[in-house]
Motif scaffolding. Structure first.
Motif, PDB file in Angstrom:
ATOM      1  N   UNK A  88      -3.377  40.478 -25.942  1.00 37.96           N
ATOM      2  CA  UNK A  88      -2.656  39.359 -26.710  1.00 37.96           C
ATOM      3  C   UNK A  88      -1.297  40.209 -26.993  1.00 37.96           C
ATOM      4  N   UNK A  89      -0.225  39.173 -26.840  1.00 35.81           N
ATOM      5  CA  UNK A  89       1.056  39.755 -27.367  1.00 35.81           C
ATOM      6  C   UNK A  89       1.252  39.835 -29.264  1.00 35.81           C
ATOM      7  N   UNK A  90       2.167  40.557 -29.686  1.00 32.72           N
ATOM      8  CA  UNK A  90       2.304  40.456 -30.908  1.00 32.72           C
ATOM      9  C   UNK A  90       3.655  40.870 -31.272  1.00 32.72           C
ATOM     10  N   UNK A  91       4.389  40.443 -32.539  1.00 37.06           N
ATOM     11  CA  UNK A  91       5.438  40.704 -32.974  1.00 37.06           C
ATOM     12  C   UNK A  91       5.295  41.338 -34.346  1.00 37.06           C
ATOM     13  N   UNK A 114     -20.451  46.784 -30.735  1.00 36.06           N
ATOM     14  CA  UNK A 114     -21.773  47.589 -30.406  1.00 36.06           C
ATOM     15  C   UNK A 114     -21.696  47.917 -28.865  1.00 36.06           C
ATOM     16  N   UNK A 115     -20.461  47.334 -28.137  1.00 39.91           N
ATOM     17  CA  UNK A 115     -20.241  47.606 -26.784  1.00 39.91           C
ATOM     18  C   UNK A 115     -19.190  48.627 -26.310  1.00 39.91           C
ATOM     19  N   UNK A 116     -19.675  49.846 -25.663  1.00 37.19           N
ATOM     20  CA  UNK A 116     -18.460  50.649 -25.304  1.00 37.19           C
ATOM     21  C   UNK A 116     -17.967  50.144 -24.139  1.00 37.19           C
ATOM     22  N   UNK A 117     -18.156  49.434 -23.224  1.00 35.29           N
ATOM     23  CA  UNK A 117     -17.322  48.794 -22.284  1.00 35.29           C
ATOM     24  C   UNK A 117     -16.583  47.476 -22.654  1.00 35.29           C
ATOM     25  N   UNK A 118     -16.278  47.167 -23.926  1.00 35.45           N
ATOM     26  CA  UNK A 118     -15.368  46.338 -24.141  1.00 35.45           C
ATOM     27  C   UNK A 118     -14.077  46.887 -25.167  1.00 35.45           C
ATOM     28  N   UNK A 119     -12.967  46.200 -24.743  1.00 43.64           N
ATOM     29  CA  UNK A 119     -11.731  46.895 -25.484  1.00 43.64           C
ATOM     30  C   UNK A 119     -10.810  45.749 -25.676  1.00 43.64           C
ATOM     31  N   UNK A 120      -9.889  45.908 -26.716  1.00 43.62           N
ATOM     32  CA  UNK A 120      -8.981  45.030 -27.216  1.00 43.62           C
ATOM     33  C   UNK A 120      -7.583  45.711 -27.306  1.00 43.62           C
ATOM     34  N   UNK A 121      -6.478  44.784 -26.767  1.00 42.28           N
ATOM     35  CA  UNK A 121      -5.213  45.451 -26.425  1.00 42.28           C
ATOM     36  C   UNK A 121      -4.198  44.439 -27.305  1.00 42.28           C
ATOM     37  N   UNK A 122      -3.407  44.861 -28.010  1.00 44.71           N
ATOM     38  CA  UNK A 122      -2.211  44.163 -28.394  1.00 44.71           C
ATOM     39  C   UNK A 122      -1.143  44.808 -28.316  1.00 44.71           C
ATOM     40  N   UNK A 123      -0.134  43.956 -27.501  1.00 46.66           N
ATOM     41  CA  UNK A 123       1.156  44.530 -26.935  1.00 46.66           C
ATOM     42  C   UNK A 123       2.344  43.982 -27.815  1.00 46.66           C
ATOM     43  N   UNK A 124       3.115  45.012 -28.463  1.00 48.92           N
ATOM     44  CA  UNK A 124       4.352  44.399 -28.946  1.00 48.92           C
ATOM     45  C   UNK A 124       5.438  44.090 -28.207  1.00 48.92           C
ATOM     46  N   UNK A 125       6.083  42.892 -28.491  1.00 46.06           N
ATOM     47  CA  UNK A 125       7.258  42.277 -27.797  1.00 46.06           C
ATOM     48  C   UNK A 125       8.559  42.885 -28.413  1.00 46.06           C
TER      49      UNK A 125
END
Length: 301
Positions: A88-91, A114-125
């Motif tokens: 997701x994008x963030x500011x 508890x899942x090692x095969x799951x990840x979250x990413x926030x990208x700053x604009x």
């Protein structure tokens, strides 16, 4: 001078021509039936998978995106190959722009902790020279983000927006100007989440999981019903209203369903299988070549 006898048309065998035409028609019909049956079987499997949770593929990421994370270390999205991840994008300097998507991401972090095969990413604009990884570190701390599960990434502004628009298909990122920019900030970003599977395929419809849009439609529908309660007397309008009033909940459930399905998906990332069509075309072309050769041999014989 060419003898007149050589200019006379060759003898034609009507039976041979009819036989050739019938065989060609038969081959084409048989090939069409085979391809149609394969297509219908695939459509049936696709529908079953959609019900189970598979979502359409918007695109596939074909290039790496590297940036500095909240700990000051540089990382690339290629490092997430083999994992299911949500982005997701963030500011960083505009908390109101991030409220909805960060809440969704927090729920995902807790649900799949508890899942090692799951990840979250926030990208700053935001411009990293003005709002660098230090501010991302504060954002990460505010939502208790674990660096092993959740990255907040900062890179050059133009590269970030290009990646989000061109590769993640987040077309609703806008740039404000004038008084709006001073009051609300330079960037107008959607509270939109994208699901990326193990083979870097972006899953979902283009409008899916845009929770800003869901919130807008819900509030708009509430006002329309308040202004004109008789709208619900129409069955079609009532069905649409039910959808819009519950869009956030429905999209949230759909997103979790897509993620859960993707964990179990075994389909590899490969080009579509055109082998049946190639075989049919090859047989028809081969038959035509053979018949042409036979006719020439007969003519010269």
């Amino acid at each position: 001078m060419t003898p007149i006898s050589q200019l006379e048309p060759a003898d034609r065998d009507p039976k041979a021509i009819r036989r050739t035409v019938l065989i060609l028609i038969g081959l084409m019909i048989a090939g069409g039936v085979i391809i149609w049956n394969k297509y219908m079987d695939q459509q049936k499997r696709d529908q079953e998978e959609v019900i189970a949770g598979r979502s359409p593929r918007i695109s596939r990421l074909t290039k790496n995106f590297a940036a500095v994370c909240q700990d000051g270390e540089s990382r690339g999205l290629d490092d997430l190959d083999g994992k299911v991840w949500v982005v997701a994008p963030v500011v960083p300097n505009r908390p109101e722009e991030n409220k909805i998507q960060l809440a969704k991401m927090q729920d995902l972090a807790e649900h799949y902790k508890d899942r090692d095969d799951f990840h979250l990413v926030c990208i700053s604009v935001a411009d990293p020279n003005q709002h660098g990884f230090e501010e991302l570190a504060k954002m990460a701390e505010s939502v208790n983000a674990d660096i092993d599960q959740w990255w907040f990434m900062a890179a050059e502004e133009k590269a970030v927006i290009g990646f989000l628009k061109d590769h993640l298909k987040m077309a609703h990122i806008k740039e404000r100007t004038g008084e709006d920019a001073e009051k609300l900030g330079k960037h107008d970003i959607p509270a939109q989440l994208r699901v990326v599977d193990q083979s870097r395929r972006v899953r979902g419809e283009h409008q899916h999981f845009d929770f800003d849009f869901a919130h807008f439609k819900t509030e708009q529908t509430k006002k329309e019903i308040e202004d004109n309660p008789k709208l619900l007397d129409d069955q079609a309008a009532a069905i649409a209203a039910d959808l819009y009033l519950n869009m956030d909940e429905l999209w949230t459930k759909r997103m979790y369903k897509v993620i859960d399905y993707t964990f179990e998906e075994t389909e590899v990332d490969e080009d579509p299988n055109y082998i049946n069509a190639i075989i049919v075309v090859g047989v028809i072309v081969g038959f035509i070549v053979i018949m042409v050769v036979r006719l020439r041999v007969r003519k010269n014989g």
